[in-house]
Write a protein that holds these residues in place. Structure first.
Motif, PDB file in Angstrom:
ATOM      1  N   ASP A   1     -51.220 -17.292 -56.552  1.00  0.00           N
ATOM      2  CA  ASP A   1     -52.271 -17.778 -55.639  1.00  0.00           C
ATOM      3  C   ASP A   1     -51.680 -18.408 -54.384  1.00  0.00           C
ATOM      4  O   ASP A   1     -52.295 -19.263 -53.750  1.00  0.00           O
ATOM      5  CB  ASP A   1     -53.192 -18.797 -56.337  1.00  0.00           C
ATOM      6  N   LYS A   2     -50.477 -18.043 -54.061  1.00  0.00           N
ATOM      7  CA  LYS A   2     -49.810 -18.483 -52.824  1.00  0.00           C
ATOM      8  C   LYS A   2     -49.640 -19.991 -52.719  1.00  0.00           C
ATOM      9  O   LYS A   2     -49.467 -20.525 -51.625  1.00  0.00           O
ATOM     10  CB  LYS A   2     -50.564 -17.952 -51.607  1.00  0.00           C
ATOM     11  N   ALA A   3     -49.725 -20.687 -53.803  1.00  0.00           N
ATOM     12  CA  ALA A   3     -49.545 -22.146 -53.716  1.00  0.00           C
ATOM     13  C   ALA A   3     -48.983 -22.673 -55.028  1.00  0.00           C
ATOM     14  O   ALA A   3     -49.271 -22.136 -56.102  1.00  0.00           O
ATOM     15  CB  ALA A   3     -50.875 -22.828 -53.431  1.00  0.00           C
ATOM     16  N   SER A   4     -48.161 -23.705 -54.923  1.00  0.00           N
ATOM     17  CA  SER A   4     -47.656 -24.361 -56.113  1.00  0.00           C
ATOM     18  C   SER A   4     -48.767 -25.208 -56.720  1.00  0.00           C
ATOM     19  O   SER A   4     -49.705 -25.612 -56.027  1.00  0.00           O
ATOM     20  CB  SER A   4     -46.486 -25.273 -55.760  1.00  0.00           C
ATOM     21  N   VAL A   5     -48.656 -25.464 -57.995  1.00  0.00           N
ATOM     22  CA  VAL A   5     -49.643 -26.309 -58.663  1.00  0.00           C
ATOM     23  C   VAL A   5     -49.209 -27.754 -58.472  1.00  0.00           C
ATOM     24  O   VAL A   5     -48.141 -28.158 -58.945  1.00  0.00           O
ATOM     25  CB  VAL A   5     -49.707 -25.984 -60.165  1.00  0.00           C
ATOM     26  N   LYS A   6     -50.037 -28.518 -57.792  1.00  0.00           N
ATOM     27  CA  LYS A   6     -49.672 -29.923 -57.552  1.00  0.00           C
ATOM     28  C   LYS A   6     -49.973 -30.733 -58.795  1.00  0.00           C
ATOM     29  O   LYS A   6     -51.113 -30.744 -59.280  1.00  0.00           O
ATOM     30  CB  LYS A   6     -50.496 -30.483 -56.388  1.00  0.00           C
ATOM     31  N   ILE A   7     -48.981 -31.374 -59.316  1.00  0.00           N
ATOM     32  CA  ILE A   7     -49.179 -32.302 -60.427  1.00  0.00           C
ATOM     33  C   ILE A   7     -48.387 -33.540 -60.073  1.00  0.00           C
ATOM     34  O   ILE A   7     -47.148 -33.518 -60.114  1.00  0.00           O
ATOM     35  CB  ILE A   7     -48.698 -31.719 -61.773  1.00  0.00           C
TER      36      ILE A   7
ATOM     37  N   GLY B   1     -41.759 -34.608 -59.968  1.00  0.00           N
ATOM     38  CA  GLY B   1     -42.619 -35.606 -59.364  1.00  0.00           C
ATOM     39  C   GLY B   1     -43.711 -35.025 -58.487  1.00  0.00           C
ATOM     40  O   GLY B   1     -44.581 -35.760 -58.015  1.00  0.00           O
ATOM     41  N   GLN B   2     -43.676 -33.728 -58.227  1.00  0.00           N
ATOM     42  CA  GLN B   2     -44.652 -33.196 -57.282  1.00  0.00           C
ATOM     43  C   GLN B   2     -45.468 -32.018 -57.807  1.00  0.00           C
ATOM     44  O   GLN B   2     -46.674 -32.093 -57.892  1.00  0.00           O
ATOM     45  CB  GLN B   2     -43.951 -32.753 -55.991  1.00  0.00           C
ATOM     46  N   SER B   3     -44.772 -30.955 -58.145  1.00  0.00           N
ATOM     47  CA  SER B   3     -45.527 -29.738 -58.402  1.00  0.00           C
ATOM     48  C   SER B   3     -44.744 -28.782 -59.273  1.00  0.00           C
ATOM     49  O   SER B   3     -43.557 -28.982 -59.537  1.00  0.00           O
ATOM     50  CB  SER B   3     -45.853 -29.049 -57.075  1.00  0.00           C
ATOM     51  N   ILE B   4     -45.447 -27.741 -59.701  1.00  0.00           N
ATOM     52  CA  ILE B   4     -44.804 -26.654 -60.427  1.00  0.00           C
ATOM     53  C   ILE B   4     -45.122 -25.369 -59.673  1.00  0.00           C
ATOM     54  O   ILE B   4     -46.282 -25.095 -59.364  1.00  0.00           O
ATOM     55  CB  ILE B   4     -45.325 -26.586 -61.879  1.00  0.00           C
ATOM     56  N   SER B   5     -44.069 -24.630 -59.340  1.00  0.00           N
ATOM     57  CA  SER B   5     -44.271 -23.366 -58.628  1.00  0.00           C
ATOM     58  C   SER B   5     -44.202 -22.241 -59.642  1.00  0.00           C
ATOM     59  O   SER B   5     -43.209 -22.095 -60.350  1.00  0.00           O
ATOM     60  CB  SER B   5     -43.177 -23.158 -57.585  1.00  0.00           C
ATOM     61  N   ILE B   6     -45.272 -21.450 -59.682  1.00  0.00           N
ATOM     62  CA  ILE B   6     -45.326 -20.352 -60.652  1.00  0.00           C
ATOM     63  C   ILE B   6     -45.256 -19.041 -59.885  1.00  0.00           C
ATOM     64  O   ILE B   6     -46.005 -18.818 -58.941  1.00  0.00           O
ATOM     65  CB  ILE B   6     -46.629 -20.420 -61.470  1.00  0.00           C
ATOM     66  N   TYR B   7     -44.325 -18.197 -60.288  1.00  0.00           N
ATOM     67  CA  TYR B   7     -44.154 -16.912 -59.627  1.00  0.00           C
ATOM     68  C   TYR B   7     -44.569 -15.815 -60.575  1.00  0.00           C
ATOM     69  O   TYR B   7     -44.304 -15.884 -61.778  1.00  0.00           O
ATOM     70  CB  TYR B   7     -42.691 -16.720 -59.220  1.00  0.00           C
ATOM     71  N   GLU B   8     -45.189 -14.788 -59.987  1.00  0.00           N
ATOM     72  CA  GLU B   8     -45.645 -13.664 -60.793  1.00  0.00           C
ATOM     73  C   GLU B   8     -44.599 -12.576 -60.757  1.00  0.00           C
ATOM     74  O   GLU B   8     -44.106 -12.229 -59.688  1.00  0.00           O
ATOM     75  CB  GLU B   8     -46.939 -13.113 -60.193  1.00  0.00           C
ATOM     76  N   LEU B   9     -44.290 -12.015 -61.889  1.00  0.00           N
ATOM     77  CA  LEU B   9     -43.353 -10.910 -61.957  1.00  0.00           C
ATOM     78  C   LEU B   9     -44.149  -9.604 -61.923  1.00  0.00           C
ATOM     79  O   LEU B   9     -45.297  -9.589 -62.379  1.00  0.00           O
ATOM     80  CB  LEU B   9     -42.531 -10.998 -63.235  1.00  0.00           C
ATOM     81  N   PRO B  10     -43.628  -8.512 -61.450  1.00  0.00           N
ATOM     82  CA  PRO B  10     -42.266  -8.360 -60.926  1.00  0.00           C
ATOM     83  C   PRO B  10     -42.151  -8.604 -59.418  1.00  0.00           C
ATOM     84  O   PRO B  10     -41.081  -8.473 -58.874  1.00  0.00           O
ATOM     85  CB  PRO B  10     -41.956  -6.897 -61.238  1.00  0.00           C
TER      86      PRO B  10
END
Lengths: 738, 341
Positions: free
Chosen positions: A345-351, A330-339
């Motif tokens: 970009d220090k922020a979750s994508v708000k959707i 309902g809010q956002s998707i948090s994308i983490y970069e490996l490794p």
């Protein structure tokens, strides 16, 4: 003589307790006593200030220190160096409770104060324990580099001269890995008792076999099936690998408890209270850990809370292991970069409203896009007056490359094709009155310019299952007229096949319906991993257990072609139908040659075991094994052959198959010869034993026994003969003579 | 050939036996009645009335003159086969689970149940084969099973040993003269009851069936396990066929579990295995309850099975049954034929 205590030695002079060196045991089992200093922390890394500024500094750090607990009045002691008249750069702090001290260490350690100073917060007891004189070597010793040790080849199984596939079977308490031997009993590679505590799982490229234990997860592999890695995660429930086996996620429904009194190898206080850990497989170290997110509880029509099923995997991997993402519903998707596992970009994508998302299973190749990207597809429901939306987002640019508005949506499911050429959004739509349901398929053609969307809206019923052909552009779906309710008798279903039209120039035309088979009970679709063949099955049903084997590129004789199917890239043919009572799982082998169907004891206790079919649906083998739980084929990594080399092999298939046929025949003959030999031996042994028994009976004079148990009576000599004359009238004719 | 269905019993069959000539089948069931049937057409020849409880066991002597039965009314009875006349009744404190005549018919053994205060026993009586003679009331031998009760028992060749199968899955060998325990072996899985014990014709070896889903052939003198037949269901009975080297196993889901499992799961089939190669070669369906007993015609021309469903099914073997041979058997048969020429 009764035992007496009188002559027992009262004092064993040779034994002196004080002579024994207990230090090793004491060290090992040292009990940490409450030293009364648990509420103290040492704050280090502070600036050195003259006495005048001390109060100011204390005030400044108190603000930080009080954010996690309450520092006792006059609880900060900052010593002064008498020579310089400046503070020493550290302070002793007393909290009002030990738990606050723990929290301070956890949260404040490493907090930057300004550009030059970073606060180091440690428990006083720890400093004493680890930093006491003698515990730290004054001299620097360079770390010893261990000599290189040759590891086992983790992919040796791929070098099998017969290119057989391996499978793992979990039955009873035993886990074994076997070579598939078609009709014959699988050849055992390794078999171990209690290898796992709950289930086994292969890593996605087949390198490791995963076993699950109360203490954590272990990976096994190599020729000797030795332990390759272990990940301590007490109470672990589920495991998920990244597609290229670089990382692994472990999850437990119970939050981790890691503190001084419950140390867990390789985990630190950071992991305390977390549910998920993402590990680097190569190093065996945790990268980052997460707690479970609270799923907003929705309520059904009567106001009862709806139990949400947990989505697994929660952390979804991009195809190249570069990103892992988790949705906050309902809010956002948090994308983490490996490794590094840092938030992109220090922020979750708000959707707003996001319900589900799915990464493209392969790195997409969009028309006109040259830069590197990964794609994921997501959908949001209707929010107020805004329509429901399906979107495709490109990562790392976070650019939405395509969206589509939808109306009257009750649910949507996202299905990527294995090469990320299409994504099909299965949209369950309700009528205005919300009474009847229908399904639309919105197919995004990812590779074409502008990502055109094709809509298949000819389906009147609810689609309960959908599956793309791997590496192909055809799909199968199962529909039912009624919604799936928990009724005793599930409603009848229909299986429909779709294929794209043929277009000139070899492109992919519009998707067209090929055929629908009505009045089925099927509910599951299993494509061969190589495409073309598909098994449509009824799983976990009391009433039926059909397996239909279909070929979508059947080669008919030339003159016998259906006009309708001529235009399509498909030629549908039902090859075989089989039955496996109580089937719960279906597994294609990674080469698409064999299908194993399993009746697993995880689901029910009836006729547990497996069947093995070839891709045509011919039953090769069936075995009933008590408490049979799992059969999983060992996955294979992608082929190393180039496209040209593969084409070359395909061209010469006839020559190869001739060789293989000969090999099969030779093998069968030797096997038969062995069986015959064994039988001959058994027969001879038996006959010899019988001979000795008869000899023995003769010597013993056992007449009755030698006469097969018949007792000779006096009557036996006088055989009464009864003559029976049977007359059979064959023909009767009357002739008048005269 | 189509099987003949003998539907004269009202309750579950417990044992069926062919007479030594194979012309008559004796059947006992929980309905208190002993029936005799013509084996070739299934016509009922007669019944033997007198028992007051469920019948567990029946046996006929080698000359087909005397019939012994035992049942839950704590009696073992001796009948005249021809007339149905009750010749003798022996009373026991507990039920009689198994009776068997010695090879010469001059001894009869009975296995009694273990119940509150009474240990399971094997008792032996001397029998006068003349139906007119008076039978001894006192047993000539009594073996008390102190460890695990005997469930089945029989006489070996020359009535030298008494072999018993036990509730704990073991098989023991007693001296038939003295009653001394000579040998005990854990032939089947522990605590998996031995449910049946049937002899080869010369009584040098026997087959046992067990709840552990296997049947085994053991040598009478050494108690060595010679062959093992593995089924996928608990077994109630096993028989050795003469003429052809087969064994027939019968069983199925335990009666008390049947209502909770579907018919296809019950596995109510008679299974044929090759005696020497231990491989399954065929199954015969038909019963809709577990098979409690299978018996083979002494001449090897047919078999009959008694089921929990209350029916006896009599089967006569067809030609393919006799023609079937493994390659190595055929080789051997040809070699024999050559040698005889």
């Amino acid at each position: 003589m009764a035992p007496s205590y009188e002559n027992l030695p009262i004092d064993d002079e040779e034994f002196d307790e004080s002579q024994i060196d207990f230090t090793d045991l004491e060290e090992q089992y040292q009990v940490r006593l409450d030293e009364g200093l648990d509420a103290f922390v040492v704050v280090d890394g502070l600036p050195k200030v003259p006495e005048d500024n001390k109060a100011k500094l204390v005030k400044f750090i108190l603000r930080k220190l009080n954010s996690v607990g309450k520092v006792k009045e006059d609880g900060v002691y900052m010593p002064l160096n008498e020579e310089t008249g400046q503070t020493e750069g550290f302070a002793f702090v007393e909290y009002s409770a030990p738990s606050e001290a723990v929290a301070a260490v956890k949260q404040l350690h490493g907090t930057p104060l300004d550009k030059k100073h970073t606060m180091a917060v440690n428990k006083l007891t720890d400093i004493d324990r680890y930093g006491r004189e003698g515990r730290i070597d004054e001299e620097y010793h360079p770390p010893e580099i261990e000599p290189f040790q040759q590891k086992e080849h983790l992919r040796s199984w791929l070098g099998d001269p017969d290119a057989r596939d391996q499978m793992v079977m979990f039955r009873g308490d035993k886990v074994g890995v076997f070579w598939n031997e078609k009709e014959d009993a699988p050849e055992q590679v390794v078999d171990r008792e209690n290898w796992t505590e709950s289930f086994v799982q292969w890593s996605p490229l087949g390198t490791y076999l995963t076993s699950i234990h109360a203490q954590g997860v272990q990976l096994w592999g190599g020729k000797a099936w030795s332990r390759q890695k272990r990940f301590a995660h007490p109470g672990v429930n589920l495991v998920d690998f990244s597609p290229n086996e670089k990382y692994v996620t472990t999850w437990s429904h119970r939050p981790l408890q890691v503190d001084e009194n419950h140390p867990v190898p390789s985990l630190s206080l950071e992991e305390d209270g977390k549910n998920y850990i993402i590990w680097d497989i190569a190093t065996g170290k945790p990268l980052r850990s997460f707690a479970t997110l609270e799923v907003p509880t929705s309520t059904d029509a009567e106001g009862n809370p709806v139990k949400k099923k947990m989505q697994w995997p929660t952390f979804k991997w991009s195809a190249d292991d570069k990103y892992v993402a988790r949705m906050t519903q309902g809010q956002s998707i948090s994308i983490y970069e490996l490794p590094r596992m840092n938030l992109l970009d220090k922020a979750s994508v708000k959707i707003e409203g996001v319900m589900d998302f799915e990464w493209a299973p392969a790195t997409p190749k969009r028309d006109g896009v040259r830069t590197y990207e990964q794609l994921f597809c997501y959908w949001t429901p209707e929010l107020g007056s805004n329509p429901a939306k399906v979107g495709l987002m490109s990562i790392p640019s976070k650019e939405v490359v395509r969206t589509r508005n939808l109306f009257n949506v009750s649910d949507a499911k996202l299905h990527w094709q294995s090469e990320a050429a299409y994504v099909c959004v299965k949209v369950d739509r309700h009528s205005k009155s919300k009474k009847s349901m229908a399904t639309n398929l919105e197919i995004f053609r990812v590779r074409e310019k502008g990502v055109p969307v094709e809509v298949v809206d000819s389906i009147k019923d609810t689609v309960i299952n959908f599956a793309w052909e791997p590496k192909g552009s055809r799909f199968v779906l199962i529909t039912t007229a009624e919604p799936l309710a928990q009724t005793a008798v599930p409603p009848k279903t229909a299986v429909s096949f779709f294929a794209p039209e043929k277009v000139k120039g070899g492109g992919v035309g519009n998707f067209r319906h090929i055929r629908t088979i009505d009045k089925k009970n099927s509910n599951a679709i299993y494509w061969s991993p190589k495409g073309r063949f598909v098994v449509v099955a009824t799983l976990q049903s009391q009433q039926s257990c059909d397996l239909d084997f279909w070929d979508l590129s059947f080669e008919k004789p030339k003159d016998d072609k259906d006009d309708k199917e001529k235009e399509l890239n498909a030629n549908l043919q039902l090859m075989a139908t089989a039955e496996h009572y109580g089937v719960t799982d279906i597994e294609w082998d990674p080469t698409g040659r064999y299908v194993a169907t399993v009746a697993s004891a995880f689901r029910h206790q009836m006729e547990n075991g497996y069947h093995l079919y070839d891709f045509k649906g011919t039953l090769l083998r069936e075995e009933h094994i008590d408490r049979f739980k799992q059969l999983i084929w060992r996955p294979r990594p992608a082929t190393l052959l180039s496209k040209e080399e593969q084409a070359e092999i395909r061209k010469n298939l006839r020559n190869y198959s001739k060789i293989f046929d000969e090999q099969d025949l030779a093998k069968k003959n030797t096997a038969n010869r062995q069986v015959v030999e064994a039988r001959r031996r058994l027969l001879q042994e038996w006959l010899a034993w019988r001979e000795s028994m008869i000899q023995m009976l003769k010597e013993e004079g056992a007449e009755i026994e030698l006469n097969n148990g018949k007792v000779r009576t006096d009557h036996d000599g006088e055989v009464e003969e009864i003559e029976e004359i049977v007359e059979e009238i064959i023909e009767e004719t009357e002739e008048v003579i005269g | 050939m189509r099987p003949i269905l003998l539907s004269g019993h009202e309750r579950a069959l417990t044992q069926v036996k062919y007479s030594p000539d194979g012309d008559i089948i004796f059947s006992v069931s929980k309905d208190h009645v002993v029936c005799a049937w013509f084996s070739h057409n299934g016509e009922r020849l007669g019944t033997y009335h007198g028992h007051q409880g469920a019948l567990w066991t029946v046996d006929v002597d080698p000359t087909s003159t005397l019939l012994a039965t035992g049942g839950a009314d704590n009696t073992m009875r001796l009948w005249k086969v021809e007339t149905g006349e009750l010749l003798m009744t022996w009373d026991f404190p507990t039920a009689v689970k198994r009776v068997e005549f010695s090879p010469d018919g001059r001894q009869l053994l009975g296995v009694t149940e273990k119940r509150s205060g009474h240990l399971g026993t094997i008792v032996v009586f001397d029998i006068n084969p003349d139906p007119a003679a008076k039978q001894s009331k006192e047993h000539s031998l009594r073996i008390v099973c102190e460890d695990s009760k005997a469930t089945v028992a029989g006489f070996s060749y020359l009535a030298r040993y008494i072999i018993a199968g036990h509730e704990d899955g073991s098989v023991s060998q007693f001296d038939a003269k003295t009653g001394e325990l000579l040998f005990n072996t854990q032939a089947h899985e522990e605590d998996m009851q031995v449910t049946d014990l049937q002899w080869s014709q010369d009584r040098t070896y026997f087959i046992t069936a067990s709840k552990d889903k296997t049947a085994k052939i053991l040598a009478a003198d050494s108690l060595e396990v010679l062959k093992t037949y593995t089924a996928d269901t608990p077994l109630n009975s096993a028989a050795i066929t003469p003429v052809k080297d087969y064994v027939i196993l019968g069983g199925g889901q335990a009666a008390m579990d049947v209502t909770t499992t579907s018919a296809r799961q019950g596995k109510f089939e008679a299974r044929f295995y090759h005696k020497i190669f231990q491989e399954e070669i065929g199954r015969v369906r038909g019963h809709f309850g577990p098979l409690n007993y299978v018996a083979v015609h002494p001449a090897g021309t047919g078999y009959c099975s008694g089921g929990e469903d209350g029916y006896v099914r009599v089967h006569h073997f067809d030609k393919p049954y006799f023609d079937f041979m493994y390659e190595v058997e055929r080789e051997y048969a040809q070699a024999q034929a050559q040698a005889n020429l």
